[in-house]
Design an enzyme around this catalytic site. Structure first.
Site, PDB file in Angstrom:
ATOM      1  CB  CYS A  80     -40.949  -7.384 -52.537  1.00 55.35           C
ATOM      2  SG  CYS A  80     -40.320  -5.711 -52.725  1.00 55.35           S
ATOM      3  CG  ASP A 117     -35.465   0.478 -46.947  1.00 61.49           C
ATOM      4  OD1 ASP A 117     -34.769   0.687 -45.940  1.00 61.49           O
ATOM      5  OD2 ASP A 117     -35.020  -0.039 -47.991  1.00 61.49           O
TER       6      ASP A 117
HETATM    7  C1  PEP Z   1     -37.774  -3.269 -48.502  1.00 56.83           C
HETATM    8  O1  PEP Z   1     -37.212  -2.226 -48.194  1.00 56.83           O
HETATM    9  O2  PEP Z   1     -38.862  -3.624 -48.039  1.00 56.83           O
HETATM   10  C2  PEP Z   1     -37.145  -4.188 -49.477  1.00 56.83           C
HETATM   11  C3  PEP Z   1     -37.776  -5.251 -49.930  1.00 56.83           C
HETATM   12  O3  PEP Z   1     -35.882  -3.912 -49.849  1.00 56.83           O
HETATM   13  P1  PEP Z   1     -34.569  -4.241 -48.992  1.00 56.83           P
HETATM   14  O4  PEP Z   1     -34.991  -5.075 -47.827  1.00 56.83           O
HETATM   15  O5  PEP Z   1     -33.656  -4.919 -49.929  1.00 56.83           O
HETATM   16  O6  PEP Z   1     -34.134  -2.864 -48.604  1.00 56.83           O
HETATM   17 MG    MG Z   2     -35.544  -1.437 -49.384  1.00 56.25          MG
END
Ligand code: PEP
Ligand code: MG
Length: 559
Positions: free
Chosen positions: A496, A449
């Site tokens: 992450c 994001d």
């Molecule tokens: C991110 O945004 O990097 C993340 C780990 O969350 P998601 O991909 O679930 O939005």
């Molecule tokens: Mg995210």
């Protein structure tokens, strides 16, 4: 002689051998209007097809947990009720199955979320099974697979992969399916090279034609020349040597050549993922996407008790390792069957994630109480997504405190020292990282994001996919700033987002001081190998160099 380039790798590796082209018998689906007195007989036929499909799946389910979910799906109440109501409405069983399944498939397919799209693929498979059972066909399209071959198919479903003899599978090439499709997961799990999304490949090959594939590089050679085969053999040899080294290395500690320690964790979405991750060398769960707990429910939000049972099972599996559970991150591209989101011009900038939770405090508190209750069984960490302001954080923490008091009143135990952290995935949270760092126990940078918001590039829009690049210096500088703020206030910074699993990026991130890398379990080995073979000093120098670059292109040239 033809050389095809594919953009995404589902599972790395090299394969060379004759093509086995998967041909399927054309299924003609009879459609007719039935009289009211025929309905009972058609329902009986339909139920018999459900039983046949269930029996087939039970027979193969020993091989993989994926099929457990299939068995549930084949007898899903909503699906069955839909089919039966269509039969009662005057449709024969085949038409009723096809139309009902298509309605469900369309619903899943229209969701942006890759995981939900894959569920549409599951349903297509179930539909096919039921229709074959209704037609009395039990043909296995892999019965001709007698020698080690490169399997080429339009699409491969989990049941297909269960029907085949893996002794004779060298590699997979499919036209349909993303990197998160089941064929990719199975291929990764078994170490079989796999490329998906290879448009038009079925029309370009013939049974028995020689094919060589370098899945890591995304290259396919059809009827390769001597020179191409030589190049291929050399690369394959290097790859195998490296794989062997990585396997040995992955059992060693997570530290650089000069003893700097780092942590490698796994991203998961459910209990099965945790079990899979436990087979790798992961040191904890850096991201449990709890929205999947909510998406699995069909009728209503999961209750506190339902969630408690799931988080407890998760933490009993992970034992003393950290288990970072992200609170509900719904909205944007992720919907729920039982909750209608307000129509929004820009859902990604809308009422999603923690914003929605704060608007529905009772619903949010059910999750927080479930997390607190499960915390006594191990090392759960609570993580809030999408925060943009200190007020939001404080409001979420107030609700958490209310939950603690409620549990105390009822004499229900929880871990008082449970850590509470947040994702850094909005530009506002980057710029406010110093303030946030005073108020949380850890950061985890969500580059998926963060990249889209920093660069104002939709992460799911293929037309501008080229502009979505986490190597953009703006992203790298943001990451460095966040890590510095974290360390200045004595907390750890993890990541992450997908970027953490990029082997090339990992050295830069380490050099910037990143403490924890969380990724799909399958990527851990390669990142560990990369980081164990660099000194922290070298990584720091590399980070310094790339942080001075003025474009993503320049960054990539430097690494
Ligand atoms: C991110 O945004 O990097 C993340 C780990 O969350 P998601 O991909 O679930 O939005
Ligand atoms: Mg995210």
């Amino acid at each position: 002689m033809e050389r095809i380039k594919v953009l995404q790798t589902a599972s790395k590796g090299y394969a060379k051998g004759p093509v086995y082209l998967v041909k399927r018998r054309e299924l003609i689906i009879p459609r007719r209007t039935i009289a009211a007195e025929e309905a009972e007989e058609e329902i009986k036929r339909y139920k018999a097809s459900v039983n046949t499909a269930k029996e087939q799946l039970e027979k193969i389910s020993g091989d993989s947990e994926i099929f457990e979910a299939y068995i549930q799906l084949v007898q899903d109440e909503a699906l069955m009720a839909g089919v039966i109501s269509k039969i009662k409405g005057g449709n024969n069983a085949e038409a009723a199955v096809e139309d009902t399944a298509d309605e469900f498939i369309q619903m899943f397919d229209s969701m942006e979320d890759a995981y939900m799209k894959e569920r549409a693929a599951d349903l297509k498979d179930i539909k096919k099974r039921l229709l074959y059972a209704l037609a009395g066909i039990t043909e296995n399209p892999f019965q001709g697979l007698k020698v080690p071959s490169v399997i080429v198919a339009e699409e491969l479903t989990p049941s297909d992969t269960a029907d085949m003899d893996f002794e004779n599978v060298l590699g997979f090439l499919t036209e349909i399916g993303g990197v998160t499709s089941h064929v990719s997961i199975i291929a990764k799990g078994r170490g079989i090279p796999c490329l998906t999304g290879v448009k038009g490949i079925c029309g370009r090959v013939k049974d028995g034609m020689m094919a060589a594939m370098d899945a890591g590089e995304g290259e396919i050679f059809l009827e390769p020349t001597e020179a191409e085969l030589f190049e291929f053999a050399q690369k394959k040899c290097r790859f195998e040597e490296q794989e062997q080294m990585m396997e040995v290395e992955s059992k060693k500690p997570s530290e650089t050549k000069d003893g700097h320690k780092f942590m490698l964790c796994a991203n998961v979405g459910n209990i099965e993922d945790i079990k899979e991750a436990l087979k790798s060398q992961m040191e904890g769960i850096g991201l449990f996407r709890s929205e999947f707990v909510y998406m699995m429910k069909k009728d209503d939000f999961p209750t506190e008790e339902e969630q408690f049972q799931i988080y407890k099972e998760a933490v009993l599996l992970t034992k003393e390792r950290e288990l970072t559970i992200r609170t509900l991150d719904i909205g944007g591209d992720k919907g729920l069957d039982y909750y209608t989101f307000e129509k929004e011009e820009n859902p990604f900038l809308g009422c999603r994630a923690v914003r929605l939770c704060l608007k529905m405090p009772e619903m949010f508190k059910n999750q927080l109480r479930a997390l607190l209750r499960a915390s006594v069984y191990g090392n759960i960490r609570i993580m809030y997504p999408m925060l943009i302001s200190v007020e939001e954080l404080e409001r979420a923490n107030e609700l958490l405190l209310e939950c603690k008091r409620e549990l105390e009143e009822k004499k229900i135990p929880y871990r008082a020292d449970i850590e509470v952290g947040m994702m850094i995935e909005t530009p506002a949270s980057v710029l406010m990282a110093d303030e946030f760092a005073k108020r949380v126990d850890f950061f985890s940078i969500g580059t998926n994001d963060l990249t889209q918001y920093l660069l104002a590039v939709d992460r799911g829009n293929e037309a501008i996919a080229g502009a979505y690049d986490s190597f953009h210096p703006a992203v790298l500088r943001a990451v460095r700033h966040v890590i510095r703020c974290a360390h200045a206030h004595g907390i750890k910074a993890g990541m992450c987002g997908e970027f953490a699993s990029n082997e090339k990026a990992s050295a830069i991130l380490l050099g910037m001081g990143l403490d924890e890398f969380s990724m799909s379990a399958g990527s851990i080995k390669a990142v560990k190998y990369r980081l164990r073979n660099i000194s922290f000093k070298e990584a720091e120098e590399l980070a310094e160099k790339v942080l001075g670059a003025s474009s993503a292109k320049e960054v990539k040239e430097l690494i």
